[in-house]
Enzyme design. Structure first.
Site, PDB file in Angstrom:
ATOM      1  N   ASN A   1       7.312 -44.297 -23.640  1.00 60.08           N
ATOM      2  CA  ASN A   1       7.855 -43.115 -22.994  1.00 60.08           C
ATOM      3  C   ASN A   1       9.060 -42.138 -23.414  1.00 60.08           C
ATOM      4  O   ASN A   1       9.084 -41.270 -23.513  1.00 60.08           O
ATOM      5  CB  ASN A   1       8.391 -44.085 -21.906  1.00 60.08           C
TER       6      ASN A   1
ATOM      7  N   LYS B   1      17.173 -46.012 -22.665  1.00 63.70           N
ATOM      8  CA  LYS B   1      16.644 -46.795 -21.456  1.00 63.70           C
ATOM      9  C   LYS B   1      17.841 -47.084 -20.638  1.00 63.70           C
ATOM     10  O   LYS B   1      18.221 -48.289 -21.080  1.00 63.70           O
ATOM     11  CB  LYS B   1      15.557 -46.946 -20.988  1.00 63.70           C
TER      12      LYS B   1
END
Length: 236
Positions: free
Chosen positions: A207, A212
């Site tokens: 990703n 995150k």
């Protein structure tokens, strides 16, 4: 060079106890796993280890030392189970394991450690028993899993409890994210940290988030303080 039970160490081949300190012997796994609460296992040099090392409650493992794990994705490196607490890992470089350092326990400190070339996240706190765990002045880099989408620099996820912190840590060049807080149920503090070049390493693409702070459905007020992220989504 001393070799015992598939474990190699260049250096001392004896164990000496002095004022609560234990100088590591050739069989480093037995030395650490057999240590009593309140003991510091003093390590130096480079150790080649083929099994996971479970650290007992109240034990400090202190370098500077490098641990080269040979089990790859089949087992973690340093492991603290949910029933263990107050472990300190200091000035260690950990490489070649699944997760380099995997902590399910509470009140643990990971200080001035490097996690690199592992097959999943470098340093991870996980599960509901993981609380009041602190990683400080650590680096996690060049970690990559087979798909690229799991190996983060640092992670605090899957139901972790209160008081977990990352202070003055650096992540870079991991196949997935710098930090992943997926499904952490309580606030995590990230302060003075940086994350860059995430999302690609050694041909594996993930990703590429710098930090995150959760996934869809998560609703936790994490604290991200005085931290920077740049040149991420490197795999795009």
């Amino acid at each position: 060079m001393v070799s015992t039970k598939g474990i190699q160490y260049t250096g001392m081949a004896v164990a000496v106890t002095l004022l609560g300190c234990l100088t590591a012997k050739a069989d480093i796994v037995s030395t650490i796993q057999g240590a009593k609460s309140g003991t510091t296992v003093q390590c130096s040099g480079t150790y080649t280890v083929g099994v996971r090392i479970t650290v007992p409650s109240g034990v400090t493992v202190k370098g500077p030392a490098t641990f080269k794990f040979t089990q790859g994705a089949s087992a973690d490196g340093f492991y603290v189970p949910s029933g263990n607490s107050s472990v300190t890992l200091q000035s260690l470089t950990v490489q070649g394991a699944n997760h380099g350092i995997m902590i399910y326990g509470s009140n643990c400190k990971v200080t001035s450690c490097n996690a690199t070339l592992n097959y999943n996240s470098g340093i991870e706190f996980i599960g509901s028993s993981a609380k009041n765990d602190v990683a400080s002045s650590c680096k996690s880099y060049y970690n990559a899993d087979s798909s690229g989408g799991n190996a983060d620099g640092f992670a605090c996820k899957q139901g972790t409890s209160t008081g977990n912190q990352f202070l003055n840590c650096t992540a870079h060049d991991n196949s997935d994210d710098g930090w992943d807080l997926e499904k952490s149920t309580q606030p995590v503090t990230i302060s003075g940290c940086q994350s860059y070049n995430e999302g690609y390493y050694n041909g594996k693409t993930g990703n590429g988030n710098g930090f995150k702070l959760g996934i869809s459905g998560d609703n936790v007020a994490h604290s991200l303080l005085s931290s920077t992220a740049y040149n991420n989504t490197k795999g795009d």
